[in-house]
Design a protein around this motif. Structure first.
Motif, PDB file in Angstrom:
ATOM      1  N   LEU A 222       0.831  -1.204   0.000  1.00  0.00           N
ATOM      2  CA  LEU A 222       0.000   0.000   0.000  1.00  0.00           C
ATOM      3  C   LEU A 222       0.866   1.255   0.000  1.00  0.00           C
ATOM      4  O   LEU A 222       0.613   2.204  -0.753  1.00  0.00           O
ATOM      5  CB  LEU A 222      -0.931  -0.006   1.214  1.00  0.00           C
ATOM      6  CG  LEU A 222      -1.805   1.243   1.390  1.00  0.00           C
ATOM      7  CD1 LEU A 222      -2.722   1.440   0.186  1.00  0.00           C
ATOM      8  CD2 LEU A 222      -2.610   1.158   2.683  1.00  0.00           C
ATOM      9  N   LYS A 223       1.909   1.267   0.831  1.00  0.00           N
ATOM     10  CA  LYS A 223       2.792   2.437   0.897  1.00  0.00           C
ATOM     11  C   LYS A 223       3.466   2.691  -0.442  1.00  0.00           C
ATOM     12  O   LYS A 223       3.543   3.839  -0.905  1.00  0.00           O
ATOM     13  CB  LYS A 223       3.851   2.224   1.984  1.00  0.00           C
ATOM     14  CG  LYS A 223       4.788   3.422   2.162  1.00  0.00           C
ATOM     15  CD  LYS A 223       5.802   3.163   3.265  1.00  0.00           C
ATOM     16  CE  LYS A 223       6.841   2.149   2.836  1.00  0.00           C
ATOM     17  NZ  LYS A 223       7.905   1.971   3.859  1.00  0.00           N
ATOM     18  N   MET A 224       3.957   1.634  -1.094  1.00  0.00           N
ATOM     19  CA  MET A 224       4.612   1.790  -2.391  1.00  0.00           C
ATOM     20  C   MET A 224       3.633   2.324  -3.440  1.00  0.00           C
ATOM     21  O   MET A 224       3.980   3.171  -4.270  1.00  0.00           O
ATOM     22  CB  MET A 224       5.195   0.454  -2.852  1.00  0.00           C
ATOM     23  CG  MET A 224       6.398  -0.039  -2.058  1.00  0.00           C
ATOM     24  SD  MET A 224       7.848   1.059  -2.184  1.00  0.00           S
ATOM     25  CE  MET A 224       7.723   1.938  -0.614  1.00  0.00           C
ATOM     26  N   GLU A 227       3.040   6.060  -2.769  1.00  0.00           N
ATOM     27  CA  GLU A 227       4.185   6.879  -3.165  1.00  0.00           C
ATOM     28  C   GLU A 227       4.284   6.978  -4.684  1.00  0.00           C
ATOM     29  O   GLU A 227       4.639   8.030  -5.224  1.00  0.00           O
ATOM     30  CB  GLU A 227       5.465   6.311  -2.556  1.00  0.00           C
ATOM     31  CG  GLU A 227       5.518   6.484  -1.043  1.00  0.00           C
ATOM     32  CD  GLU A 227       6.788   5.947  -0.411  1.00  0.00           C
ATOM     33  OE1 GLU A 227       7.639   5.412  -1.157  1.00  0.00           O
ATOM     34  OE2 GLU A 227       6.927   6.057   0.818  1.00  0.00           O
ATOM     35  N   ARG A 228       3.962   5.890  -5.385  1.00  0.00           N
ATOM     36  CA  ARG A 228       3.935   5.951  -6.849  1.00  0.00           C
ATOM     37  C   ARG A 228       2.812   6.887  -7.319  1.00  0.00           C
ATOM     38  O   ARG A 228       2.991   7.656  -8.273  1.00  0.00           O
ATOM     39  CB  ARG A 228       3.733   4.550  -7.420  1.00  0.00           C
ATOM     40  CG  ARG A 228       3.652   4.487  -8.950  1.00  0.00           C
ATOM     41  CD  ARG A 228       4.973   4.831  -9.623  1.00  0.00           C
ATOM     42  NE  ARG A 228       6.038   3.976  -9.169  1.00  0.00           N
ATOM     43  CZ  ARG A 228       6.270   2.752  -9.633  1.00  0.00           C
ATOM     44  NH1 ARG A 228       5.503   2.236 -10.576  1.00  0.00           N
ATOM     45  NH2 ARG A 228       7.293   2.046  -9.166  1.00  0.00           N
ATOM     46  N   HIS A 262      -2.284   8.836   4.374  1.00  0.00           N
ATOM     47  CA  HIS A 262      -0.820   8.747   4.282  1.00  0.00           C
ATOM     48  C   HIS A 262      -0.165  10.115   4.145  1.00  0.00           C
ATOM     49  O   HIS A 262       0.857  10.392   4.788  1.00  0.00           O
ATOM     50  CB  HIS A 262      -0.439   7.863   3.091  1.00  0.00           C
ATOM     51  CG  HIS A 262       1.018   7.546   3.002  1.00  0.00           C
ATOM     52  ND1 HIS A 262       1.640   6.641   3.836  1.00  0.00           N
ATOM     53  CD2 HIS A 262       2.000   8.023   2.178  1.00  0.00           C
ATOM     54  CE1 HIS A 262       2.927   6.565   3.535  1.00  0.00           C
ATOM     55  NE2 HIS A 262       3.169   7.395   2.535  1.00  0.00           N
ATOM     56  N   PHE A 263      -0.744  10.983   3.290  1.00  0.00           N
ATOM     57  CA  PHE A 263      -0.108  12.271   2.983  1.00  0.00           C
ATOM     58  C   PHE A 263      -0.797  13.466   3.649  1.00  0.00           C
ATOM     59  O   PHE A 263      -0.354  14.602   3.486  1.00  0.00           O
ATOM     60  CB  PHE A 263      -0.083  12.491   1.463  1.00  0.00           C
ATOM     61  CG  PHE A 263       0.878  11.598   0.737  1.00  0.00           C
ATOM     62  CD1 PHE A 263       2.239  11.859   0.757  1.00  0.00           C
ATOM     63  CD2 PHE A 263       0.427  10.484   0.041  1.00  0.00           C
ATOM     64  CE1 PHE A 263       3.136  11.034   0.085  1.00  0.00           C
ATOM     65  CE2 PHE A 263       1.312   9.654  -0.632  1.00  0.00           C
ATOM     66  CZ  PHE A 263       2.673   9.927  -0.606  1.00  0.00           C
ATOM     67  N   HIS A 264      -1.901  13.221   4.360  1.00  0.00           N
ATOM     68  CA  HIS A 264      -2.632  14.275   5.076  1.00  0.00           C
ATOM     69  C   HIS A 264      -3.192  15.338   4.130  1.00  0.00           C
ATOM     70  O   HIS A 264      -3.317  16.515   4.496  1.00  0.00           O
ATOM     71  CB  HIS A 264      -1.739  14.926   6.143  1.00  0.00           C
ATOM     72  CG  HIS A 264      -1.118  13.940   7.076  1.00  0.00           C
ATOM     73  ND1 HIS A 264      -1.850  13.199   7.983  1.00  0.00           N
ATOM     74  CD2 HIS A 264       0.173  13.530   7.212  1.00  0.00           C
ATOM     75  CE1 HIS A 264      -1.039  12.395   8.657  1.00  0.00           C
ATOM     76  NE2 HIS A 264       0.187  12.563   8.208  1.00  0.00           N
ATOM     77  N   CYS A 265      -3.498  14.932   2.915  1.00  0.00           N
ATOM     78  CA  CYS A 265      -4.194  15.799   1.967  1.00  0.00           C
ATOM     79  C   CYS A 265      -4.793  14.909   0.888  1.00  0.00           C
ATOM     80  O   CYS A 265      -4.387  13.753   0.728  1.00  0.00           O
ATOM     81  CB  CYS A 265      -3.256  16.840   1.346  1.00  0.00           C
ATOM     82  SG  CYS A 265      -1.906  16.155   0.372  1.00  0.00           S
TER      83      CYS A 265
END
Length: 277
Positions: A222-224, A227-228, A262-265
């Motif tokens: 999920l994190k990868m 980020e992609r 994850h990114f808070h937006c």
């Protein structure tokens, strides 16, 4: 499709001792059987494929190598192979004379064909090379290609040395799986099958993965993907929906919810803030 840029005739502004003769990339390309005896040095990074292994016959010896991996095709090496998978690769080629200098510098390993971890630093340098190849005829770009290719050689050398000097066989297998995941985020794959193909039971895979990576396999995937997605939002014109679909998120709401956590937006807010013009 193959992109092959010839650089030998381009004027250099600096006298770098390791000029690149040509370079390029392969995208989802298939080819008939090939039997090649190399006279130059080709450094070929095979990044991903719809198959887990590439099969080569190097100097008569069968080699089955998991993706991603690097192949140093040195002068005098003979290779028989069939490109019958849909693979992506990037390569750069040196003349026989420059190949000799590179060997003397200790940058060609004894094992010419071996798996490689696509680290963040290596991925950045490969991206830089791709960008330069797109404008290779511009002033001083050939010099920059020479430098970035040599930096890729250095990164490959140091990572190979670190792996061999402190070798942890289980960790190496886990890193192979992690690299495969990074290069195939837009494809369907089975974690259970990946684990089994690398010699793990389902239970031992979960335990070893969490020890090596510091998080569960599902959280890592999920994190990868997120980020992609962030990279695509900043660097492409793909819509939020297109990005979510390309990374196999089940629906728009789930993608946006996980991205915001994850990114808070939201994805759109991220694009507005970080879009590369």
């Amino acid at each position: 499709m193959i992109t092959h840029i010839r650089l030998g005739s381009l004027k250099r502004e600096i006298r770098f001792p390791y000029p690149v003769e040509s370079a390029g990339s392969v995208h989802f390309y298939k080819a008939p059987p090939l039997d090649v005896c190399y006279t130059t040095l080709e450094v070929c990074l095979r990044l991903s494929s719809d198959r887990e292994f590439a099969v080569d016959y190097v100097n008569g010896e069968e080699r089955r190598t998991p993706y991603p991996h690097v192949f140093y095709k040195t002068p005098g090496t003979r290779n028989c192979y069939v490109v019958d998978d849909m693979r992506e690769a990037i390569f750069f080629i040196y003349s026989g004379e420059v190949a000799r200098k590179i060997r003397e510098a200790g940058l060609i390993p004894e094992n010419l064909l071996h798996p490689v971890e696509i680290s963040g630093e290596l991925e950045k340098r490969l991206g830089r090379l791709n960008s330069l190849l797109a404008c290779s005829q511009e002033f001083s770009v050939a010099d920059k290609i020479d430098l970035v290719c040599f930096s890729i050689l250095e990164e490959l050398h140091f990572r190979h040395r670190l792996r061999n000097d402190g070798k942890d066989e289980v960790r190496e297998r886990i890193l192979h799986i992690a690299s495969f995941i990074q290069m195939n985020l837009g494809h369907d794959f089975s974690m259970e099958e990946l684990a089994r193909n690398h010699g793990f039971s389902e239970r031992s895979f979960f335990r070893h993965w969490t020890r090596c990576m510091g998080e569960t396999p599902a959280r890592y995937v999920l994190k990868m993907k997120l980020e992609r997605a962030a990279y695509l939002l900043a660097h492409t014109g793909m819509s939020v929906r297109e990005i979510g679909v390309s990374l196999r998120f089940c629906d728009d709401n789930y993608f946006s919810t996980r991205f915001k956590a994850h990114f808070h937006c939201t994805p759109r807010q991220y694009r507005e803030k970080f879009r590369v013009s």
